[in-house]
Design an enzyme around this catalytic site. Structure first.
Site, PDB file in Angstrom:
ATOM      1  N   LYS A  94      23.606   8.764 -15.232  1.00 46.86           N
ATOM      2  CA  LYS A  94      22.704   9.028 -14.094  1.00 46.86           C
ATOM      3  C   LYS A  94      23.329   9.989 -13.082  1.00 46.86           C
ATOM      4  O   LYS A  94      23.477   9.670 -11.902  1.00 46.86           O
ATOM      5  CB  LYS A  94      22.272   7.729 -13.408  1.00 46.86           C
ATOM      6  CG  LYS A  94      21.453   6.810 -14.312  1.00 46.86           C
ATOM      7  CD  LYS A  94      20.850   5.639 -13.543  1.00 46.86           C
ATOM      8  CE  LYS A  94      20.064   4.702 -14.429  1.00 46.86           C
ATOM      9  NZ  LYS A  94      20.893   3.893 -15.345  1.00 46.86           N
TER      10      LYS A  94
HETATM   11  P1  BMP Z   1      19.111  -5.070 -19.548  1.00 45.18           P
HETATM   12  O1  BMP Z   1      18.105  -4.977 -20.696  1.00 45.18           O
HETATM   13  O2  BMP Z   1      20.284  -5.943 -19.865  1.00 45.18           O
HETATM   14  O3  BMP Z   1      18.474  -5.400 -18.235  1.00 45.18           O
HETATM   15  O4  BMP Z   1      19.747  -3.594 -19.397  1.00 45.18           O
HETATM   16  C1  BMP Z   1      19.008  -2.490 -18.986  1.00 45.18           C
HETATM   17  C2  BMP Z   1      19.802  -1.211 -19.087  1.00 45.18           C
HETATM   18  O5  BMP Z   1      18.950  -0.098 -18.803  1.00 45.18           O
HETATM   19  C3  BMP Z   1      20.982  -1.098 -18.126  1.00 45.18           C
HETATM   20  O6  BMP Z   1      22.016  -0.413 -18.807  1.00 45.18           O
HETATM   21  C4  BMP Z   1      20.472  -0.231 -16.982  1.00 45.18           C
HETATM   22  O7  BMP Z   1      21.483   0.566 -16.411  1.00 45.18           O
HETATM   23  C5  BMP Z   1      19.433   0.638 -17.672  1.00 45.18           C
HETATM   24  N1  BMP Z   1      18.268   1.015 -16.833  1.00 45.18           N
HETATM   25  C6  BMP Z   1      17.382   0.068 -16.346  1.00 45.18           C
HETATM   26  O8  BMP Z   1      17.559  -1.133 -16.549  1.00 45.18           O
HETATM   27  N2  BMP Z   1      16.281   0.495 -15.626  1.00 45.18           N
HETATM   28  C7  BMP Z   1      16.011   1.790 -15.368  1.00 45.18           C
HETATM   29  O9  BMP Z   1      14.973   2.101 -14.768  1.00 45.18           O
HETATM   30  C8  BMP Z   1      16.909   2.757 -15.864  1.00 45.18           C
HETATM   31  C9  BMP Z   1      18.025   2.358 -16.592  1.00 45.18           C
HETATM   32  O10 BMP Z   1      18.856   3.265 -17.060  1.00 45.18           O
END
Ligand code: BMP
Length: 255
Positions: A94
């Site tokens: 990002k």
């Molecule tokens: P999880 O499914 O465990 O919540 O992980 C989500 C992943 O996606 C994390 O690595 C986070 O940085 C990324 N992410 C997100 O959750 N929402 C966004 O809008 C953008 C992301 O990159």
């Protein structure tokens, strides 16, 4: 022309970015539009996840700076696994600073992201100059137009402007990170949607979850699943399940 009804193979000719084309190919060959968010803090766990989920994913998304025990050897190992299972390494950095700083963060420092991650993310807020600074002939950027958290201060105007900025860089931009179908008439871009998990609605820290079928209906081409897989007692089984649900939802959408 509505990308939601077009199969991935038919979208390849519209894609100006090499990574977008490669992803459409991999997804079609492996029949998967699952990206894992491999958010673990030990190198051994990261490598295990790559080995176990490799057959089921098109993208392996890292936050390389959360590793407690980073060593360059981890990268070489991940590259071998990526080659074996035909998926791409994706650093979710990002980038968001002025162009010059972002460029150094991309190329230099301990992680040398440019040398191994052909796929990266960037915020759009710094504008075109930063995109110029990250430009390579063989990489692809996913530009963040919306975020999955409740209470995000990104509004419709920001998302629209981000989509416009992406359209000005079709050779560099592989797609957008977003929650809704912002660019229906540009089939060459890929919608990447995080915030996907079954049976859970939030994580207590602002993250909001939707089901695989719900995100595909809302335009996701690739869905990002993190803890839904990483916190499962059997990550390979969980990855296969998410892969199947996502791919079935995609087939239903293009029919
Ligand atoms: P999880 O499914 O465990 O919540 O992980 C989500 C992943 O996606 C994390 O690595 C986070 O940085 C990324 N992410 C997100 O959750 N929402 C966004 O809008 C953008 C992301 O990159």
């Amino acid at each position: 022309l509505n990308r939601l009804n077009l199969p991935f193979t038919e979208r390849i000719p519209y894609a100006k970015n090499c990574i977008a084309r490669e992803l459409f190919q991999i997804m079609t060959e492996k029949q998967t539009n699952l990206c894992i968010a491999a958010d673990v803090t030990k190198s051994a766990d990261l490598i295990n996840l790559a080995n176990q989920t490799g057959p089921h994913i098109c993208l392996f998304k890292t936050h390389i700076d959360i590793l407690d025990d980073f060593h360059v050897d981890v990268i070489g190992t991940l590259q071998k696994i990526a080659e074996k299972h035909n998926f791409l390494l994706f650093e979710d950095r990002k980038f968001s600073d002025i162009g010059k700083t972002a460029q150094m963060q991309y190329c230099n420092g301990m992680y040398k992201i440019k040398s191994w991650a052909k796929v990266i993310t960037a915020h759009s807020l710094a504008g075109a100059g930063m995109l110029d600074a990250l430009k390579q002939s063989d990489n692809g950027i996913f530009l963040l137009a919306e975020i999955s958290t409740s209470g995000s201060i990104i509004d419709k105007n920001y998302a629209t402007k981000t989509t416009k900025l992406a359209s000005q860089y079709p050779d560099l931009i592989a797609g957008l990170v977003c929650q809704s179908p912002l660019f229906l008439s540009e089939p060459g871009f890929i919608q990447l949607t995080p915030g996907v998990q079954l049976d859970v609605e939030s994580d207590g820290l602002g993250q909001k979850y939707n089901t695989p079928s719900a995100v595909i209906e809302k335009g996701a081409d690739i869905a990002v699943v993190g803890r839904g897989i990483t916190q499962s007692s059997e990550p390979a089984v969980a990855a296969e399940k998410y892969k199947r649900l996502l791919w079935d939802a995609y087939l239903k959408r293009v029919k």
